[in-house]
Motif scaffolding. Structure first.
Motif, PDB file in Angstrom:
ATOM      1  N   LYS A 255       1.046  -0.971   0.021  1.00 20.92           N
ATOM      2  CA  LYS A 255      -0.022   0.154   0.227  1.00 20.92           C
ATOM      3  C   LYS A 255       0.635   1.245  -0.077  1.00 20.92           C
ATOM      4  O   LYS A 255       0.431   2.219  -0.712  1.00 20.92           O
ATOM      5  N   HIS A 256       1.998   1.238   0.741  1.00 22.84           N
ATOM      6  CA  HIS A 256       2.750   2.301   0.965  1.00 22.84           C
ATOM      7  C   HIS A 256       3.590   2.533  -0.561  1.00 22.84           C
ATOM      8  O   HIS A 256       3.737   3.678  -0.794  1.00 22.84           O
ATOM      9  N   GLU A 259       1.221   4.095  -3.175  1.00 23.95           N
ATOM     10  CA  GLU A 259       0.797   5.423  -2.993  1.00 23.95           C
ATOM     11  C   GLU A 259       2.090   6.351  -3.170  1.00 23.95           C
ATOM     12  O   GLU A 259       1.887   7.232  -3.870  1.00 23.95           O
ATOM     13  N   LYS A 262       2.810   6.371  -7.425  1.00 24.62           N
ATOM     14  CA  LYS A 262       1.694   6.754  -8.201  1.00 24.62           C
ATOM     15  C   LYS A 262       1.675   7.755  -9.152  1.00 24.62           C
ATOM     16  O   LYS A 262       1.196   7.740 -10.244  1.00 24.62           O
TER      17      LYS A 262
END
Length: 272
Positions: A255-256, A259, A262
């Protein structure tokens, strides 16, 4: 044995004193148009590329270098001030070879201006390397590792590459997958017409297991390295993260990573 240095904020990133004590001379370093700067995040394949380049340029013309001069003297670490050896700037200034091969871990915004002004060639090798473990993973995600956030480092050079034609980006995964292919691409970037037999010889000489046993390449002769804790060269593998991440850590990191990455076209592989 020299004690562990403390990290502190410096020019917007985390640093230790080994890389800041000669800062004015680093920033004023005068690059030459034919210099080659190897710009990497720490533990990203720096020595591998350094040795490949040294063999491509000087393996035949100055063969004795390989057996008598450590790689950190042949390819100076520009910002380093380490015990019992000259500073990186002094070593680079006094290199007798042409081109000069120089190493840095500085993020793109801290590279001495003369490297851009002289239009020097450089390559960036990038590979996330977690190290030892749970608290380090958090520090990595927080960007509190020496030389600053990995994301900023690799993306900074990637963005620079879009407008700076003399920057060649190399990936650790690609090198492990097919070293000979990447050496050929490197020769093309550098304008070297190295015969296929010579490229194959370089590839064989820079196999990970060969480098790890080579005292002139494995950093075993540098005072700040404590090989009783760990060798400087680890495993040379892709996908070893699976042996360190728990399921929860993998989910958290994924997830990190998504993010943070992106907004860039830069893509990495974590397995091959």
């Amino acid at each position: 044995m020299t004690g562990r240095p403390e990290m502190f904020d410096f020019e917007g990133i985390s640093m230790v004193h080994y890389f800041t004590e000669n800062w004015e001379n680093v920033q004023n370093f005068q690059a030459r148009p034919d210099d080659i700067l190897i710009a990497t995040y720490p533990k990203a394949g720096t020595t591998w590329v350094s040795l490949i380049l040294d063999l491509l340029y000087f393996g035949n013309t100055v063969p004795e270098r390989q057996n008598s001069i450590p790689i950190y003297m042949r390819v100076p670490f520009l910002e380093a001030v380490l015990p019992k050896i000259p500073t990186g700037v002094e070593l680079a200034d006094n290199l007798p070879t042409k081109p000069r091969l120089i190493k840095t871990h500085l993020p793109v915004q801290l590279v001495p201006k003369s490297f851009w002004e002289q239009n020097c060639r450089r390559m960036n090798v990038a590979q996330p390397e977690p190290g030892d473990w749970s608290s380090y993973l958090q520090k990595f995600m927080d960007g509190k590792t020496v030389f600053g956030p990995w994301y900023d480092h690799v993306c900074g050079y990637w963005e620079k590459k879009q407008t700076y034609s003399n920057l060649h980006y190399m990936f650790f995964e690609d090198m492990v997958e097919n070293t000979e292919r990447e050496v050929e691409r490197l020769c093309s970037f550098l304008g070297l017409s190295t015969p296929k037999e010579e490229r194959e010889k370089v590839t064989q000489s820079t196999h990970f297991d060969v480098m790890k046993q080579n005292k002139m390449a494995n950093y075993s002769t540098i005072p700040v390295m404590n090989f009783s804790i760990s060798p400087f060269m680890r495993k040379g593998k892709v996908g070893d993260w699976k042996n360190h991440f728990t399921v929860n850590q993998d989910n958290q990191f994924e997830k990190h990573y998504q993010e943070k990455m992106k907004s860039t076209t830069l893509k990495f592989r974590t397995v091959i």
